[in-house]
Design a protein around this motif. Structure first.
Motif, short mmCIF file in Angstrom:
data_model
loop_
_atom_site.label_atom_id
_atom_site.label_comp_id
_atom_site.label_asym_id
_atom_site.label_seq_id
_atom_site.Cartn_x
_atom_site.Cartn_y
_atom_site.Cartn_z
N ASP A 1 0.85 -1.19 0.00
CA ASP A 1 0.00 0.00 0.00
C ASP A 1 0.89 1.24 0.00
N GLN A 2 0.91 1.97 -1.11
CA GLN A 2 1.80 3.11 -1.27
C GLN A 2 1.49 4.23 -0.29
N LEU B 1 1.20 4.06 2.76
CA LEU B 1 1.89 3.85 4.03
C LEU B 1 3.36 4.26 3.99
N TYR B 2 3.86 4.54 2.81
CA TYR B 2 5.30 4.74 2.60
C TYR B 2 5.91 5.78 3.52
N ALA B 3 5.21 6.87 3.77
CA ALA B 3 5.78 7.99 4.52
C ALA B 3 5.76 7.79 6.04
N ASN B 4 5.27 6.67 6.51
CA ASN B 4 5.20 6.47 7.95
C ASN B 4 6.59 6.52 8.58
N PRO B 5 6.78 7.34 9.61
CA PRO B 5 8.12 7.51 10.19
C PRO B 5 8.67 6.31 10.94
N ARG B 6 7.84 5.30 11.15
CA ARG B 6 8.32 4.13 11.89
C ARG B 6 9.08 3.13 11.02
N PHE B 7 9.04 3.33 9.72
CA PHE B 7 9.79 2.45 8.82
C PHE B 7 11.28 2.78 8.87
N VAL B 8 12.09 1.76 9.01
CA VAL B 8 13.54 1.88 8.85
C VAL B 8 13.86 1.21 7.53
N PHE B 9 14.21 2.01 6.53
CA PHE B 9 14.47 1.48 5.19
C PHE B 9 15.93 1.04 5.07
N LEU B 10 16.12 -0.22 4.75
CA LEU B 10 17.45 -0.80 4.67
C LEU B 10 17.86 -1.00 3.22
N GLU B 11 19.14 -0.94 2.98
CA GLU B 11 19.68 -1.20 1.65
C GLU B 11 20.59 -2.41 1.63
N ASP B 12 21.12 -2.75 2.78
CA ASP B 12 22.10 -3.83 2.85
C ASP B 12 21.92 -4.56 4.18
N ASP B 13 22.94 -5.28 4.60
CA ASP B 13 22.88 -6.01 5.85
C ASP B 13 22.79 -5.02 7.01
#
Length: 273
Positions: free
Chosen positions: A109-110, A112-124
């Motif tokens: 669901d797009q 929800l993207y801006a929710n500040p509780r998400f920690v967006f990871l790129e690697d390990d």
């Protein structure tokens, strides 16, 4: 460590509804965490029946950007105001599946993207001494052919998904090293290879789907591929708990090959490790 299956394609009894999706509640010595939230709010309904208080969950890991693993995100955000949500930075990109009548959106669901509780990871990413997330699995051994029907959108063009948005979880507790995978789109054999080559780690327990069934075409992977995977898993000392996208026929083949080394996780089941 306690692992309760909140959502899976099947149920242990009629007391629990099921859906095409996956959600696992995992309780360790220091964490109460979720791995995926299924396709809808069903994970929360089953959690109530199983005595799991989702408001006390302190971490949520989303394995990849498909609705059957992240469709319950909105519901989770409503009932839990504290958990950190670890998700790959590419998980909210557009994802599609080829169907008989065209291509269907199977992403998150797009809104929800801006929710500040998400920690967006790129690697390990190391959460603490107990939890670690890894991504960017390489290798082409024993890859599912069903991936060819799963698409991503890049620069406005749809192409075969490379699953750079997929991540896996490692849990360390006492003498156990548990690997949790969502669908293992990059291939469970390659994921195990990645752990061995990059971390010098061999799991004692592996949990997750192996993506050996093409749901759109209602077709399991070829017998030769399933046997190849089974032979690779037999070389390890790990115990496997699988389901969801593994498929009934592939699971039965693996069960015949591996015996007690592999088991099925259905909605409502609990595993103590």
């Amino acid at each position: 460590m306690k692992i309760i299956t909140l959502v899976e394609n099947k149920s242990i009894s009629e007391a629990f509804k099921n859906e095409h999706g996956l959600s696992l509640y995992i309780e360790t010595e220091t964490h109460k965490l979720l791995f995926d939230v299924g396709a809808s709010s069903l994970f929360a309904e089953n959690a109530n029946k199983l005595g799991v208080d989702l408001s006390q969950v302190d971490a949520l890991v989303i394995s990849h950007g498909h609705y059957d693993h992240g469709g319950g995100l909105k519901k989770f955000l409503e009932i839990n105001d504290q958990a950190v949500i670890y998700i790959n930075g590419k998980a909210f990109e557009n994802h599609f599946s080829k169907r008989a009548n065209g291509e269907a959106y199977i992403g998150l669901d797009q809104e929800l993207y801006a929710n500040p509780r998400f920690v967006f990871l790129e690697d390990d990413f190391v959460i603490d001494d107990e939890l670690c997330i890894f991504a960017n699995v390489q290798g082409e051994r024993c890859r599912s052919t069903a991936n060819a029907d799963l698409l991503m959108e890049k620069d406005g063009q749809r192409m075969v998904d490379d699953f750079c948005h997929e991540q896996n979880l490692i849990i360390r507790e006492k003498n156990q090293l548990v690997l949790v995978a969502g669908c293992a789109h990059r291939g469970i054999v390659n994921i195990l290879d990645h752990m061995a080559l990059n971390y010098d780690l061999l799991p004692t327990v592996v949990i997750g789907g192996f993506h050996l069934y093409n749901r759109s075409r209602k077709k399991p992977e070829a017998t030769a591929l399933i046997e190849e995977i089974g032979n690779e898993l037999k070389k390890t000392a790990a115990i496997y708990y699988t389901g969801h996208c593994t498929g009934d026929e592939p699971y039965q083949m693996l069960k015949t090959m591996l015996g007690d080394q592999v088991n099925y996780l259905a909605t409502g089941s609990q595993v103590n490790i």
